[in-house]
Scaffold this motif. Structure first.
Motif, PDB file in Angstrom:
ATOM      1  N   GLY A 101      30.731  18.957  50.483  1.00  0.00           N
ATOM      2  CA  GLY A 101      31.540  19.218  49.299  1.00  0.00           C
ATOM      3  C   GLY A 101      32.871  19.816  49.714  1.00  0.00           C
ATOM      4  O   GLY A 101      33.585  19.266  50.544  1.00  0.00           O
ATOM      5  N   HIS A 102      33.187  20.970  49.141  1.00  0.00           N
ATOM      6  CA  HIS A 102      34.437  21.637  49.472  1.00  0.00           C
ATOM      7  C   HIS A 102      34.245  22.552  50.683  1.00  0.00           C
ATOM      8  O   HIS A 102      33.154  23.088  50.904  1.00  0.00           O
ATOM      9  N   PRO A 103      35.291  22.757  51.475  1.00  0.00           N
ATOM     10  CA  PRO A 103      35.137  23.491  52.731  1.00  0.00           C
ATOM     11  C   PRO A 103      34.932  24.991  52.545  1.00  0.00           C
ATOM     12  O   PRO A 103      35.315  25.567  51.524  1.00  0.00           O
ATOM     13  N   GLY A 104      34.321  25.597  53.554  1.00  0.00           N
ATOM     14  CA  GLY A 104      34.214  27.038  53.629  1.00  0.00           C
ATOM     15  C   GLY A 104      35.147  27.559  54.710  1.00  0.00           C
ATOM     16  O   GLY A 104      35.849  26.803  55.374  1.00  0.00           O
ATOM     17  N   VAL A 105      35.156  28.888  54.874  1.00  0.00           N
ATOM     18  CA  VAL A 105      35.974  29.530  55.899  1.00  0.00           C
ATOM     19  C   VAL A 105      35.104  30.545  56.633  1.00  0.00           C
ATOM     20  O   VAL A 105      34.338  31.287  56.005  1.00  0.00           O
ATOM     21  N   PHE A 106      35.223  30.568  57.942  1.00  0.00           N
ATOM     22  CA  PHE A 106      34.475  31.494  58.790  1.00  0.00           C
ATOM     23  C   PHE A 106      35.454  32.216  59.694  1.00  0.00           C
ATOM     24  O   PHE A 106      36.366  31.596  60.256  1.00  0.00           O
ATOM     25  N   ALA A 107      35.298  33.538  59.819  1.00  0.00           N
ATOM     26  CA  ALA A 107      36.207  34.315  60.655  1.00  0.00           C
ATOM     27  C   ALA A 107      35.466  35.489  61.271  1.00  0.00           C
ATOM     28  O   ALA A 107      34.526  36.020  60.677  1.00  0.00           O
ATOM     29  N   THR A 108      35.900  35.893  62.453  1.00  0.00           N
ATOM     30  CA  THR A 108      35.315  37.058  63.111  1.00  0.00           C
ATOM     31  C   THR A 108      36.419  37.982  63.590  1.00  0.00           C
ATOM     32  O   THR A 108      37.486  37.532  64.035  1.00  0.00           O
ATOM     33  N   LEU A 109      36.137  39.273  63.513  1.00  0.00           N
ATOM     34  CA  LEU A 109      37.046  40.302  64.002  1.00  0.00           C
ATOM     35  C   LEU A 109      36.242  41.182  64.952  1.00  0.00           C
ATOM     36  O   LEU A 109      35.396  41.968  64.513  1.00  0.00           O
ATOM     37  N   ASP A 110      36.473  41.005  66.234  1.00  0.00           N
ATOM     38  CA  ASP A 110      35.738  41.737  67.260  1.00  0.00           C
ATOM     39  C   ASP A 110      36.514  42.993  67.626  1.00  0.00           C
ATOM     40  O   ASP A 110      37.587  42.924  68.227  1.00  0.00           O
ATOM     41  N   ALA A 111      35.966  44.159  67.257  1.00  0.00           N
ATOM     42  CA  ALA A 111      36.595  45.438  67.570  1.00  0.00           C
ATOM     43  C   ALA A 111      35.941  46.119  68.762  1.00  0.00           C
ATOM     44  O   ALA A 111      36.265  47.263  69.085  1.00  0.00           O
ATOM     45  N   GLY A 112      34.986  45.419  69.399  1.00  0.00           N
ATOM     46  CA  GLY A 112      34.272  46.022  70.505  1.00  0.00           C
ATOM     47  C   GLY A 112      33.338  47.136  70.077  1.00  0.00           C
ATOM     48  O   GLY A 112      32.969  48.001  70.878  1.00  0.00           O
ATOM     49  N   ALA A 113      32.939  47.090  68.791  1.00  0.00           N
ATOM     50  CA  ALA A 113      32.085  48.140  68.238  1.00  0.00           C
ATOM     51  C   ALA A 113      30.608  47.817  68.465  1.00  0.00           C
ATOM     52  O   ALA A 113      30.240  46.686  68.797  1.00  0.00           O
ATOM     53  N   LYS A 114      29.762  48.817  68.262  1.00  0.00           N
ATOM     54  CA  LYS A 114      28.327  48.647  68.460  1.00  0.00           C
ATOM     55  C   LYS A 114      27.675  47.909  67.298  1.00  0.00           C
ATOM     56  O   LYS A 114      26.649  47.255  67.480  1.00  0.00           O
ATOM     57  N   ARG A 115      28.232  48.054  66.114  1.00  0.00           N
ATOM     58  CA  ARG A 115      27.637  47.433  64.925  1.00  0.00           C
ATOM     59  C   ARG A 115      28.593  46.430  64.297  1.00  0.00           C
ATOM     60  O   ARG A 115      29.813  46.535  64.439  1.00  0.00           O
ATOM     61  N   THR A 116      27.994  45.498  63.552  1.00  0.00           N
ATOM     62  CA  THR A 116      28.768  44.428  62.917  1.00  0.00           C
ATOM     63  C   THR A 116      28.405  44.343  61.443  1.00  0.00           C
ATOM     64  O   THR A 116      27.232  44.423  61.071  1.00  0.00           O
ATOM     65  N   LEU A 117      29.422  44.172  60.604  1.00  0.00           N
ATOM     66  CA  LEU A 117      29.251  44.035  59.159  1.00  0.00           C
ATOM     67  C   LEU A 117      29.619  42.631  58.736  1.00  0.00           C
ATOM     68  O   LEU A 117      30.619  42.073  59.192  1.00  0.00           O
TER      69      LEU A 117
END
Length: 512
Positions: A101-117
């Motif tokens: 259907g219509h496209p999605g968007v995926f992005a990551t921001l790596d801060a070198g942290a221990k946890r990910t949200l």
């Protein structure tokens, strides 16, 4: 530019935060972490205030580009715009994800942290009729909302561009303050939420997207649901949904006309419109309030004692009269007391007619016997129902009741969502609200729907919910708005809402 009233609000909340920091919020932080977070947040607030006008413009510019999946309007442009917003906010990897259907968007921001949200966005909005609005829905004008303050009015203002852009404002403020993000962020966005997310799972299960999501402590959709008292609900789930059309036609039925004919012929010709009405009547009890589809309640799980206790607390703290006034109603179903009505809201699956279309609907009359009739419906599902089960049972019910010719055209939907109140995501929400001096009430289940089950169910299997400060209203309706300058000392304006997201990141990084 922030007015004096907003500064007064900030000062009051700072005092509340200080008290909360020594209490509910601080119990999750070591002294060193608490001091670092407080120092960082002061610098981030200064940056958020300096960037406030840019944050307002970001919302207005986004509203000016309406991506409407139901109309196939600006969908490629909307995905590209979302990708550009992510890059501008500091995401290092950004990709547009094609679907059937219509496209999605995926992005990551790596801060070198221990946890990910994880963060869930949608770039699509509902349709609108500009003639019903007091301000053009794409102009994103600043208007006064009595009892709340200045707000941006426009389609998508609160659902969901305002809250989403405010989360991005937090990322901008953290970077402008020269601070390092305390957590990594995975962003996943779709353009079909308003049509039932029919292809969103294709985005979430793309191998690199799935691998990133599985590293997340949880995922939330930005929200702005503070009421006039400043209170919020923390939802421990949401109902699922199926959106579909039922179609009765002379062509499929083999009776009645294939197209519209003169109404005088009704004396000897069957009516597909009445055929549809009769099929609809079999789906619910005589009062229209309870689904009567064969086997519909077989897997409906009753409310637990804990869920009932949470609803009782909500009823005690809620304002029934104000809620009725806002909704324009004078009675709940069966004249139920407020607590029982709230129980029903959480417990019951629903069959709702969104719209009925047949024949002539313009001014005056037109004597036709329509050859085709359509009912637009949505079905809300509760645990342990599933979309697949519900679709099968609807088709079997219509067939068993003599309506095999009535078409069922499903456009989208997903299962109910559930999240553990002891999950790190929910505990972080509660701790962040406590630090902001905001009263948060646990709600067993949101009566509305979002595709959170995409995350809570395998293969992703992470907690999913809603979080945010601020206020807005009018989703799916004329005059939708999102407050940016609060004159209510209990409700966050744009800067305070921005700081709510920033504080959440610090809380998630430190909570045990």
């Amino acid at each position: 530019m922030t007015d004096d009233k907003e500064f007064t609000t900030i000062d009051r909340r700072q005092a509340l935060r200080g008290a909360a920091m020594a209490g509910a919020g601080a119990m999750f932080l070591s002294p060193g972490m608490a001091l670092a977070a407080t120092t960082d947040l002061a610098a981030i607030r200064k940056a958020a205030e300096a960037g406030r006008e840019q944050s307002v413009k970001r919302i207005q510019d986004w509203i000016a580009l309406p991506s409407i999946a139901a109309e196939d309007r600006n969908m490629a442009e909307g995905a590209q715009y979302m990708a550009d917003l992510a890059r501008d906010a500091g995401f290092q990897h950004v990709e547009i994800v094609p679907t059937d259907g219509h496209p999605g968007v995926f992005a990551t921001l790596d801060a070198g942290a221990k946890r990910t949200l994880g963060i869930y966005f949608m770039y699509d909005v509902k349709q609108y009729d500009a003639s019903e609005w007091s301000s053009p829905p794409l102009e994103a004008a600043i208007v006064d909302r009595p009892g709340f303050g200045k707000a941006i009015m426009g389609r998508g203002a609160v659902n969901q561009k305002g809250p989403e852009a405010t989360f991005l404002a937090a990322l901008h403020a953290i970077r402008a303050a020269g601070r390092k993000l305390p957590v990594n962020i995975v962003l996943i966005c779709e353009g079909e939420e308003e049509i039932g997310s029919p292809h969103f799972k294709q985005v979430a299960t793309k191998p690199n997207v799935l691998a990133a999501l599985k590293t997340c402590e949880g995922i939330f959709i930005p929200a702005s649901w503070q009421d006039k008292s400043g209170n919020v609900s923390v939802n421990l789930g949401s109902k699922g949904i199926i959106e579909l059309e039922l179609v009765a036609s002379g062509e499929k039925w083999g009776r009645g006309p294939r197209g519209d004919i003169h109404s005088s012929l009704k004396a000897m010709v069957d009516s597909p419109t009445w055929r549809l009405v009769q099929a609809l009547q079999t789906l619910v009890t005589a009062d229209g309030n309870t689904p009567a589809i064969d086997g519909w309640f077989e897997n409906v799980r009753p409310l637990t004692a804990r869920e009932k206790a949470l609803i009782a607390e909500s009823a005690k703290n809620g304002d029934e009269a104000t809620q009725k006034k806002i909704l324009g109603v004078t009675h709940w179903i069966d004249d139920l007391p407020y607590e029982q009505a709230l129980q029903r809201l959480a417990q019951e699956p629903t069959v709702n007619i969104e719209g009925l279309v047949a024949g002539y609907t313009g001014p005056g009359g037109k004597t036709v016997l329509p050859g085709r009739a359509v009912a637009k419906l949505d079905f809300r599902l509760v645990p342990d129902q599933t979309r697949a089960e519900a679709e099968r049972k609807l088709r079997a019910h219509l067939d068993a009741h003599g309506f095999p010719d009535v078409e069922v055209n499903v456009s989208g939907g997903y299962d109910p969502t559930e999240v553990d109140e002891n999950s790190r995501l929910i505990r972080t929400e509660l701790a962040t609200y406590a630090r902001a001096g905001v009263k948060a009430t646990l709600n067993p289940r949101l009566a509305g729907s979002w595709p959170g089950a995409t995350f809570t169910a395998p293969p992703v299997s992470i907690p999913a919910g809603h979080f945010g400060l601020g206020h807005g209203a009018g989703a799916h309706a004329p005059d939708e708005y999102y407050v940016i300058e609060s004159t209510n000392p209990k409700v966050a304006g744009l800067v305070d809402a921005t700081m709510g997201y920033a504080d959440f990141l610090y809380q998630l990084a430190a909570i045990k």
